[in-house]
Structure formats: C-alpha cells, structure tokens
Enzyme design. Structure first.
Site, PDB file in Angstrom:
ATOM      1  N   GLU A   1      -5.237  -0.500  -6.993  1.00 30.07           N
ATOM      2  CA  GLU A   1      -4.409  -1.778  -7.063  1.00 30.07           C
ATOM      3  C   GLU A   1      -5.076  -2.809  -7.866  1.00 30.07           C
ATOM      4  O   GLU A   1      -4.590  -3.716  -8.500  1.00 30.07           O
ATOM      5  CB  GLU A   1      -4.118  -2.141  -5.660  1.00 30.07           C
TER       6      GLU A   1
ATOM      7  N   ASP B   1      -4.178   7.943  -5.110  1.00 27.84           N
ATOM      8  CA  ASP B   1      -4.968   6.728  -4.765  1.00 27.84           C
ATOM      9  C   ASP B   1      -4.897   6.395  -3.211  1.00 27.84           C
ATOM     10  O   ASP B   1      -3.903   6.973  -2.590  1.00 27.84           O
ATOM     11  CB  ASP B   1      -4.415   5.427  -5.623  1.00 27.84           C
TER      12      ASP B   1
END
Length: 384
Positions: free
Chosen positions: A132, A73
């Site tokens: 997120e 990520d």
C-alpha cells in the site's frame, strides 16, 4: 490439508491483525507459524534480513525445470473499520480494507496443498510487506532478495475484486492496473498587498493557469485509445484574503496504463511548468515520485496461457476485465520478471479501501482450486 472452514478461520484471524507498511510483525509471525504446521519435507523458509517482515517459502520440485513465483501482499491500510464484523480489526484505525487478508489466505491454501503434494517445478511463495505504501515490491527487488534459488522464472499474483461474483477469475491481456506517480508542484513568486498587485507576483494565478494547461496534456497529448489521468486534489496558497500569495503548492497524482505513457505525462508536466515559470516570471519546482507503482503489464505469452486455461476449465467462471486506474506495486516486479496478475471476485457492495469492505470468504477455496489447477497444468508444459 486445510479445509474450507480452516481457511476461513485463517482469513478471520488475519483480518483482526492488520498492520501498516513495514510494520507487519504480528502478521509475519502468524504466517510463519501457519507455514510451520505444513509438511516440511520439501519446504525451505527464509526471512530476508533486509526485509524482516517479508517471508519467502520455497517448495522444492521433484524434477524442476523452472521456479514459479507466487506473490501475496500482507499489509493493511490506515482506515478505521466500520464493518460490524465479529472478527473486526483489533488494531485501532488500521484495517485490511484492500482484502490482503483474502490474498494471504489463498496463498497459504496453495502452499499447504503443494507442501503435501510435491510439485514438479519449484514454487516460490513471496509474502510481501508494504504494497500500500513504501514500495514493497521495488524494495524487495532492489535489496536483491530474489537471488539464486530464490529467484523466480515467472511471477503470479492476484487481487480481490468486489465487483466480480464470488470466486470468479478476471484477467486481461496487457495492462491490468495503471501505474501511478505522485506529483508535487511549488510556485515561488512575490507576496504583497491585495491593493497593489503591480508590486507582487501572484502565485495563485500562476498555479491556476498551470492546472488549466495541464488538463490539455490528457486531451491533446495522449492517445485517447490509451488514456491517462491527472488529478490535483490539493491546492495550498495564501493566509488571508487581502494578501497576494507569493507561494502556492499543488499535490496530485498521475495515472497511466503503460510505463511509456507515465513517462510521457511526466515530461509534459515538466514542460508546462517551465512555460508557466517563464510566463509568470516565477520559480516552479516539480517533484515526481513513482516509486514502485509501475503499471501492471501482464506478459503476453504467460497471460494467454493463463486465460486459455481459465476459459477452458469447466469449474472456473472467467471474466475478461477492463484495465483499472488504481495502482498496484506488483507492476514493478512484472517489469523485472515475466508474469501475470489476475482478479479474484469477492462480491461486495463496498469498494476496495472502503471502511465497510466485507469480501466473501467463500472466494478463498474457489480461488485456490482455480489457481492450483493452473499451476499443475503449467508444470506439464516444457517451454519457459
């Protein structure tokens, strides 16, 4: 080949340019620029038009029997950094407070090695935006960026862990991260004067009873061995002390260790809401939003192989960990592709999402070596 000082320099550079979900243009450019410095002989790079801040890099294998995916990520958090580091974030109120800069550095180190040393199987590196928030993994899957040669047969990913020693590898069979669901509940009744409750329908009372009853879902409707969490952190109602509120709103979160458990809790919340609506002659509207934040449920066979390798490798410090109630959107991808997520220890006193998080960058090289060894070992096995 990237040296440890070069990897740490990459980490420091990434730490300075955190960006929020789907806005990772500078990060994307940095990653792509770095990848283009690697040996390009067996590499193929793609920026999906549907996700312009994502990056896919395929390493073509010499005699491929499968495509092994590795996801990292790339987004940051809306956190004002308070580390005092000389390479602190240059972007106001945005920080890599979850260690995604560590994640990206490990991925780039792995990619650099396999670019220079052609693997037997294909390797697919997925640099994913929006972990997120905004469901980056789910979005990527739904936009069908994993098609044809870009489709992994199995997927792996790591998450840094400040509670583990630097470089330690942590994993477990079953669920590593809980799934999460956002829940909003609106209660509609009738406002009125505080002195005349008989002429109103008080939604503070209704919402309070709802909160009390919801707590019994965990204590009486959920197997205590499996566990779950329901937290309402926000309660809005009324405008002044002497007016009965005709509307109340609750905002909260649900955590569960399996998708089945999440869905069971969701159903019970709706049933409790229906009961409150009938009891208090109110209208109660429940909105549940899980998005892509499914439980990270590790594939049994692949995870057993992973744990066995890490336990038996002399240079690896392996720790069998407990499930975490925090969320991670890699769970959605693991619901679509078999795979494993694991922890990489970064030994820090601060917790993830903290403004003072300072992971130990020495973990980067150790993590690369451990997972590189696993991949080389994995490619020697015939079965999928």
């Amino acid at each position: 080949m990237l040296t440890e000082p070069q990897l740490i320099k990459i980490y420091q550079s990434l730490h300075q340019i955190p960006e929020l979900a789907m806005q990772e243009t500078e990060t994307h450019a940095f990653i792509k620029r770095t990848v283009l410095q690697f040996d390009q002989t067996n590499l193929e790079i793609q920026t999906p038009a549907e996700m312009p801040t994502a990056l896919l890099v395929l390493v073509h294998g010499s005699a491929s029997e499968r495509t092994i995916g590795y996801r990292t990520d790339i987004d940051g958090l809306p956190v004002a950094e308070q580390t005092g580091l000389p390479f602190a974030s240059k972007h106001p109120n945005v920080m890599h407070a979850c260690g995604h800069d560590i994640h990206m550095s490990v991925a780039l180190g792995l990619l650099d090695y396999f670019a220079a040393n052609q693997p037997k199987d294909n390797l697919l590196f997925f640099f994913q935006p929006a972990e997120e928030s905004l469901n980056g993994g789910k979005t990527a899957y739904e936009k069908q960026i994993f098609t044809g040669k870009w489709c992994p047969d199995e997927f792996y990913g790591l998450h840094d862990n400040p509670d583990l020693p630097t470089g330690a590898i942590g994993c477990r069979m079953g669920t590593l991260f809980a799934g999460t669901t956002e829940v909003d509940v609106d209660f509609y009744g009738k406002g009125g004067h505080a002195a005349f409750p008989q002429d109103a329908n008080d939604m503070v009372v209704a919402a309070s009873q709802f909160i009390n009853q919801v707590q019994t879902i965990i204590s009486r409707s959920v197997d205590p061995i499996e566990g779950g969490v329901i937290t309402f952190g926000k309660f809005d109602a009324g405008s002044i002390r002497n007016v009965i509120a005709g509307h109340a709103r609750l905002e909260g979160t649900i955590r569960g260790l399996t998708q089945k458990m999440i869905e069971h809790i969701d159903q019970r919340i709706q049933e409790v809401a229906d009961g409150i609506a009938q009891s208090y002659q109110a209208k109660v509207v429940v909105k549940l939003n899980q998005g892509g934040y499914w439980p990270v449920e590790n594939n049994p066979k692949l995870t057993r192989n992973f744990i066995t390798y890490m336990k038996q490798t002399e240079d690896v410090q392996f720790v069998e960990t407990k499930p975490a109630m925090t969320g991670e959107d890699f769970g959605y991808l693991l619901a679509k592709f078999p795979g494993t997520m694991f922890w990489l220890g970064v030994d820090d006193d601060s917790q993830l999402h903290s403004a003072t998080l300072k992971p130990n960058p020495k973990a980067i090289e150790i993590g690369i070596q451990a997972f590189k060894g696993f991949l080389l070992n994995r490619m020697q096995t015939k079965e999928n």
